[in-house]
Design an enzyme around this catalytic site. Sequence first.
Site, PDB file in Angstrom:
ATOM      1  N   GLY A 106       0.815  -1.207   0.000  1.00  0.00           N
ATOM      2  CA  GLY A 106       0.000   0.000   0.000  1.00  0.00           C
ATOM      3  C   GLY A 106       0.852   1.263   0.000  1.00  0.00           C
ATOM      4  O   GLY A 106       0.426   2.305  -0.503  1.00  0.00           O
ATOM      5  N   GLU A 129       2.858  -8.127  -1.521  1.00  0.00           N
ATOM      6  CA  GLU A 129       1.636  -8.745  -0.983  1.00  0.00           C
ATOM      7  C   GLU A 129       1.592 -10.244  -1.215  1.00  0.00           C
ATOM      8  O   GLU A 129       1.016 -10.999  -0.429  1.00  0.00           O
ATOM      9  CB  GLU A 129       0.395  -8.099  -1.604  1.00  0.00           C
TER      10      GLU A 129
HETATM   11  N1  CAA Z   1       1.696  -3.760   9.142  1.00  0.00           N
HETATM   12  C1  CAA Z   1       1.787  -3.855  10.481  1.00  0.00           C
HETATM   13  N2  CAA Z   1       2.941  -4.004  11.140  1.00  0.00           N
HETATM   14  C2  CAA Z   1       4.072  -4.053  10.409  1.00  0.00           C
HETATM   15  C3  CAA Z   1       4.053  -3.956   9.005  1.00  0.00           C
HETATM   16  C4  CAA Z   1       2.802  -3.791   8.364  1.00  0.00           C
HETATM   17  N3  CAA Z   1       2.704  -3.660   7.050  1.00  0.00           N
HETATM   18  N4  CAA Z   1       5.328  -4.048   8.563  1.00  0.00           N
HETATM   19  C5  CAA Z   1       6.104  -4.186   9.637  1.00  0.00           C
HETATM   20  N5  CAA Z   1       5.355  -4.181  10.750  1.00  0.00           N
HETATM   21  C6  CAA Z   1       5.840  -4.254  12.136  1.00  0.00           C
HETATM   22  C7  CAA Z   1       6.453  -5.605  12.456  1.00  0.00           C
HETATM   23  O1  CAA Z   1       5.483  -6.543  12.878  1.00  0.00           O
HETATM   24  C8  CAA Z   1       7.427  -5.250  13.541  1.00  0.00           C
HETATM   25  O2  CAA Z   1       6.693  -5.109  14.729  1.00  0.00           O
HETATM   26  P1  CAA Z   1       7.357  -5.504  16.134  1.00  0.00           P
HETATM   27  O3  CAA Z   1       8.568  -4.640  16.275  1.00  0.00           O
HETATM   28  O4  CAA Z   1       6.284  -5.262  17.120  1.00  0.00           O
HETATM   29  O5  CAA Z   1       7.730  -6.964  15.993  1.00  0.00           O
HETATM   30  C9  CAA Z   1       7.899  -3.845  13.152  1.00  0.00           C
HETATM   31  O6  CAA Z   1       6.908  -3.351  12.257  1.00  0.00           O
HETATM   32  C10 CAA Z   1       9.231  -3.828  12.455  1.00  0.00           C
HETATM   33  O7  CAA Z   1       9.210  -4.776  11.393  1.00  0.00           O
HETATM   34  P2  CAA Z   1      10.460  -5.707  11.082  1.00  0.00           P
HETATM   35  O8  CAA Z   1      10.950  -6.344  12.339  1.00  0.00           O
HETATM   36  O9  CAA Z   1      10.065  -6.578   9.965  1.00  0.00           O
HETATM   37  O10 CAA Z   1      11.540  -4.608  10.654  1.00  0.00           O
HETATM   38  P3  CAA Z   1      12.607  -4.650   9.476  1.00  0.00           P
HETATM   39  O11 CAA Z   1      13.289  -3.350   9.542  1.00  0.00           O
HETATM   40  O12 CAA Z   1      13.383  -5.916   9.539  1.00  0.00           O
HETATM   41  O13 CAA Z   1      11.746  -4.707   8.124  1.00  0.00           O
HETATM   42  C11 CAA Z   1      10.038  -4.090   6.557  1.00  0.00           C
HETATM   43  C12 CAA Z   1      10.946  -3.636   7.738  1.00  0.00           C
HETATM   44  C13 CAA Z   1      10.900  -4.371   5.330  1.00  0.00           C
HETATM   45  C14 CAA Z   1       9.091  -2.942   6.275  1.00  0.00           C
HETATM   46  C15 CAA Z   1       9.278  -5.370   6.956  1.00  0.00           C
HETATM   47  O14 CAA Z   1       8.645  -5.160   8.186  1.00  0.00           O
HETATM   48  C16 CAA Z   1       8.220  -5.775   5.966  1.00  0.00           C
HETATM   49  O15 CAA Z   1       8.529  -6.416   4.981  1.00  0.00           O
HETATM   50  N6  CAA Z   1       6.952  -5.444   6.278  1.00  0.00           N
HETATM   51  C17 CAA Z   1       5.822  -5.888   5.473  1.00  0.00           C
HETATM   52  C18 CAA Z   1       5.690  -5.104   4.208  1.00  0.00           C
HETATM   53  C19 CAA Z   1       4.471  -5.568   3.442  1.00  0.00           C
HETATM   54  O16 CAA Z   1       4.239  -6.726   3.250  1.00  0.00           O
HETATM   55  N7  CAA Z   1       3.691  -4.588   2.992  1.00  0.00           N
HETATM   56  C20 CAA Z   1       2.492  -4.896   2.268  1.00  0.00           C
HETATM   57  C21 CAA Z   1       1.358  -4.966   3.224  1.00  0.00           C
HETATM   58  S1  CAA Z   1      -0.110  -5.565   2.458  1.00  0.00           S
HETATM   59  C22 CAA Z   1      -0.721  -4.259   1.607  1.00  0.00           C
HETATM   60  O17 CAA Z   1      -0.166  -3.208   1.576  1.00  0.00           O
HETATM   61  C23 CAA Z   1      -2.013  -4.573   0.899  1.00  0.00           C
HETATM   62  C24 CAA Z   1      -2.551  -3.537   0.039  1.00  0.00           C
HETATM   63  O18 CAA Z   1      -2.550  -3.669  -1.150  1.00  0.00           O
HETATM   64  C25 CAA Z   1      -3.197  -2.347   0.573  1.00  0.00           C
END
Ligand code: CAA
Length: 695
Positions: A106, A129
């Site tokens: 997103g 995603e």
């Molecule tokens: N939503 C909620 N919480 C999230 C999040 C998200 N999208 N991404 C990360 N977090 C949280 C993690 O759970 C973690 O929480 P805690 O510290 O409580 O454990 C915190 O943020 C830090 O995350 P990481 O430990 O993973 O930190 P990092 O620095 O190693 O990595 C990152 C950062 C690359 C952003 C990784 O967190 C990541 O890949 N996040 C997911 C990204 C993702 O998949 N985005 C797409 C979401 S779906 C979407 O967007 C659908 C749509 O079309 C609208």
Amino acid sequence: MTEINSVTTLTHDGDVAVITLNSPPVNALSGNVRQGLYDGFKAAGASDAKAIVLICEGRTFIAGADISEFGAAAGTPTASLFDVQDMMENAKVPVVAAIHGTALGGGLEVALCAHYRVAVPSARLGLPEVALGLLPGAGGTQRLPRVVGVETALEMMTSGRHVPAPEAAKLGLVDELAEEGKLKEAALAFANKCVAENKPLVKISENNTKLEAARGKPEIFAAFRKANARKFRGFAAPEANIKCIEAAVNSASFDEGLKAERKLFGELMMGSQSAAQRYYFFAERQAQKIPGIADDIPLRPIKKVGVIGAGTMGGGIAMNFANVGIPVVIVEQQQAPLDKGLATIRSNYERSRTAKPEETAKRISLITGSLSMEEAFADVDLVIEAVFERMDIKKDIFTKLDAICKPGAILATNTSGLNIDEIASVTKRPQDVIGLHFFSPANVMKLLEIVRADHTADDVIMTSMKLSKQIGKIAALVGVCPGFVGNRILGQRQREAQKLVLEGAMPWDVDRVLYDFGFPMGPFAMSDLAGLDIGWVKEKSNGETIRDVLCEADRRGQKTGAGYYDYDENRNAQPSAFTEKVIHDFIVKSGANPRKIDDEEILERCIYPMINEAVKILEEGKAIRASDIDVVWVNGYGWPVYRGGPMFYGDLIGGPAVVLKKMQEFEAKMGDQFKPAALLEKLVAEGKKFSDLKG
Ligand code: CAA
């Protein structure tokens, strides 16, 4: 400065309005963030600003939708992501997204509704995603191919790859690269340039040129599906992502494409695969948290590592540290195996080509060899023993390490099941002893079981957990018990697989059922791949097991062209008449009556005892929480992530009551090995789920 809400501010810098988001940890698009963006853009649009910059505070630009909101009960109604996007795309003045950290999911979908994007070179952009069993549901599937073209969009969306900003700039996703640390200045300058040069308000949704290039060419999609069939096997999301891009190409309008995206997004969101993959996302992060140990406990610095043993395991372990710039010294007893081990490491690096040649050379140079523990280990901060699995050898090594290593050095064993308390007992510093159980090949496999012994110090545990992240591993903390968590559960499946064969199922029946479940291969194909003669001694072999007979006939697995299966010259497996006869003879000799065993029984016999064993592990406190067990099995043993792991799957098929009933049935028919865990009975009595076992 105007405070729009608790996570959004609006300021003005000359002619430019700057909307700043600050919602730690990753500026995910929670309701509050969406509302802040909506109100921020509305206020900026109503002001006399001639351009608008969107920028984020903290470690990253928006990293995606707030995953924890998916599937949760709706909170206070807020602006939707579509409302925000409409507001941005239809703004009357140029909107510039300023990107650092990651613009994912997103987050990228928001950035794609800006008219321009500026990013620092270290930023990464992507639509990941698919890794959550989803597709980008906010127009990303329709906008991305309009920017980067159909083929690149297919690759990006089905892999979820985070594309580095310089590459994104070449693809047209980023309009300008900013100097590192100077993002805001660069975005403001770019916005002012837009105003000065009267640059157009580029709406990606209106540009169909790249889609038209793919129109009438279904072969693009057919070829992509074919080339990736193996990789996508079992997963629902990659195909749904592909269908969305097809819709972008074939729909009469952007809005029609959006409708297709919405429909497919809804289907994935309602399905069990995405639920499993979203659960797993948090499970992996949860596993890093250790109750009773503060996350910010001071860590022991790890600047130099020692490894004992230059075999496949020792060499693989060493590579992990060299890959992140930590020097490693490997000790062997003899020159020849040391040279061989170092040569294997070199050739692994040269073959893998994951880094540039100069980086590869640097990594190789960080790994040195020695024949003397005294000389090599006096100054190491961590030493990992990776020698033969024999208690007397390990005790001897740890006695020496105790005498050689500096105070505070972490003394780790890579044992896959020996009692670490016993190993630690020969040292005067059991608080420094820990298990670091790598999986083979150790430079590739993601899982690291960190084994806490009775006296292991908290800072040794936390240092190991953080180090595992640094070297790209996914760690789970487990306790000392035979086989620890992973192999102990595997033992259940192996036992049942062998027994099923002696009751009438063929090895290829068992393998097929587990392969169809989603494992990369079944236990018999796995044995053939690893070599049936691991642990088999010719001189002592007396035909007592099917494996003995196969090895005696020189059917030692793939490497000899035959094992449980027959193999052709390309190593394609075929069921073997020879193996079938061997099995038949065993059954006749045992006096049993072979029976037809259906696929359902094969699956239940293999999987339910694993779940039961996992519950016993939790009951004994050898794992912290149910989800840690899932992390071990998904990362180390090929459990399909779209089924979440054994514990998630247990809940999916009906929870503890269903598993208990089946185990009782098996116990009544086949005896003690199926005895239900006491905790399983307790969960049922209390009406709880496996996921309630949270540590
Ligand atoms: N939503 C909620 N919480 C999230 C999040 C998200 N999208 N991404 C990360 N977090 C949280 C993690 O759970 C973690 O929480 P805690 O510290 O409580 O454990 C915190 O943020 C830090 O995350 P990481 O430990 O993973 O930190 P990092 O620095 O190693 O990595 C990152 C950062 C690359 C952003 C990784 O967190 C990541 O890949 N996040 C997911 C990204 C993702 O998949 N985005 C797409 C979401 S779906 C979407 O967007 C659908 C749509 O079309 C609208």
